[in-house]
Design an enzyme around this catalytic site. Sequence first.
Site, mmCIF file in Angstrom:
data_model
loop_
_atom_site.group_PDB
_atom_site.id
_atom_site.type_symbol
_atom_site.label_atom_id
_atom_site.label_comp_id
_atom_site.label_asym_id
_atom_site.label_seq_id
_atom_site.Cartn_x
_atom_site.Cartn_y
_atom_site.Cartn_z
ATOM 1 N N HIS A 17 1.001 -1.863 -0.299
ATOM 2 C CA HIS A 17 0.636 -0.351 -0.151
ATOM 3 C C HIS A 17 1.002 1.902 -0.066
ATOM 4 O O HIS A 17 0.775 2.438 -0.604
ATOM 5 C CB HIS A 17 -0.677 -0.139 1.129
ATOM 6 N N GLU A 18 1.544 1.212 0.862
ATOM 7 C CA GLU A 18 2.889 2.245 0.764
ATOM 8 C C GLU A 18 3.658 2.634 -0.402
ATOM 9 O O GLU A 18 3.763 3.672 -0.698
ATOM 10 C CB GLU A 18 3.564 1.901 2.059
ATOM 11 N N HIS A 31 2.403 4.144 -2.762
ATOM 12 C CA HIS A 31 1.747 5.806 -2.706
ATOM 13 C C HIS A 31 3.031 6.580 -2.956
ATOM 14 O O HIS A 31 2.863 7.945 -3.124
ATOM 15 C CB HIS A 31 1.632 6.279 -0.673
ATOM 16 N N HIS A 79 -6.119 8.185 -2.457
ATOM 17 C CA HIS A 79 -6.403 7.255 -2.307
ATOM 18 C C HIS A 79 -8.043 7.191 -3.878
ATOM 19 O O HIS A 79 -9.249 7.120 -3.597
ATOM 20 C CB HIS A 79 -7.649 6.474 -1.014
#
Length: 346
Positions: A236-237, A240, A246
Amino acid sequence: MFDNGAACDAARHTSDSLLSVSVTYHGISHSFFFPTAATIVHLSEEIASSLSVPVSNQKLMVSKVGLLKPPFKDPNLSLASLLDKKITVLGSTAAEVSSLSNTAAEASQRSLQRSAPRTTVKAYKTHDWKREQEESQYTFTILRPLSYLPRPERSLQFLQRLKDDAGIKAAMRKHKFTVSLLTEMNPMEHTQSNHEGTSRTLGLNRNAGEVIELRLRTDTYDGYRDYKTIRETLCHELAHNVHGPHDRNFWDLCKQIEKEVEAADWRSGGQIVGDHADYYGDEVEDHGSWAGGDFILGTGSSGGAESVGSQGQGMSRREILAKAAEERMKRQQEQSGAGSRNGTSD
């Protein structure tokens, strides 16, 4: 030495000055002529010359006398006294001795080879230099546990395991991700409680991949969270690094990275971090927004993108997700977008 005459079956006088002596060697009779004063030594020398049996190898079997061999006990034994005796020559020629020596040497060499430990020949494995170069470039440059928390060496092992994870390495190579610092976060500094429950930040991404923080420990610092959940948070990170909000682009990339990590990871079942065993639990897929049953990914108080955990006891998944969305909108209105300006994603 003396000249040989024609072969004959028995030793006899041929003239007043010569003696004819017959010997048998390898079943063949051989006749030699000697002066009447010749001795057993002269016969031995003639055998060496004519039959190529070295003196040192000779044995003469004489009927009614016995075995005679050089050096003779009586070197002056007259051949005339042996004319009525059958003489058989025993012994190997120089060529036979040489052949036997070579055969023995070869046999000894074969025996040594059989007894010597076998050397295992390892298959030559080529290096994938391109892959090794990419893995050294697209990785986490620094791993840093929090030294003021208990057992920082265990946290370092956990971070190293994430760095060495085959799936994480494959995804970082493919997307060319380089993260300057991978570190752990202090659970107490990223936990909020109110009348609605407790929210936990699971990960942070600062400045699009300059620093990634992960929540490794349990709230009481006495253990570590499920490895697979933490790895999904890391996926998930990493997403980014490319997308801050999101939005659909973010979730598509996050899901893609998760699939790539799973596909490249051959391991399954319980894994060990230091002396602590953790096991993969059931997971519910929601494009990376749901992991580990109670943990959801939402928006934190900073207003930036973040991964948080929430306790929704007695609530359905749909209710938890709806409430998380409601909390995001509420916090965004309160903070007026202040978190979006601080460069922190989670």
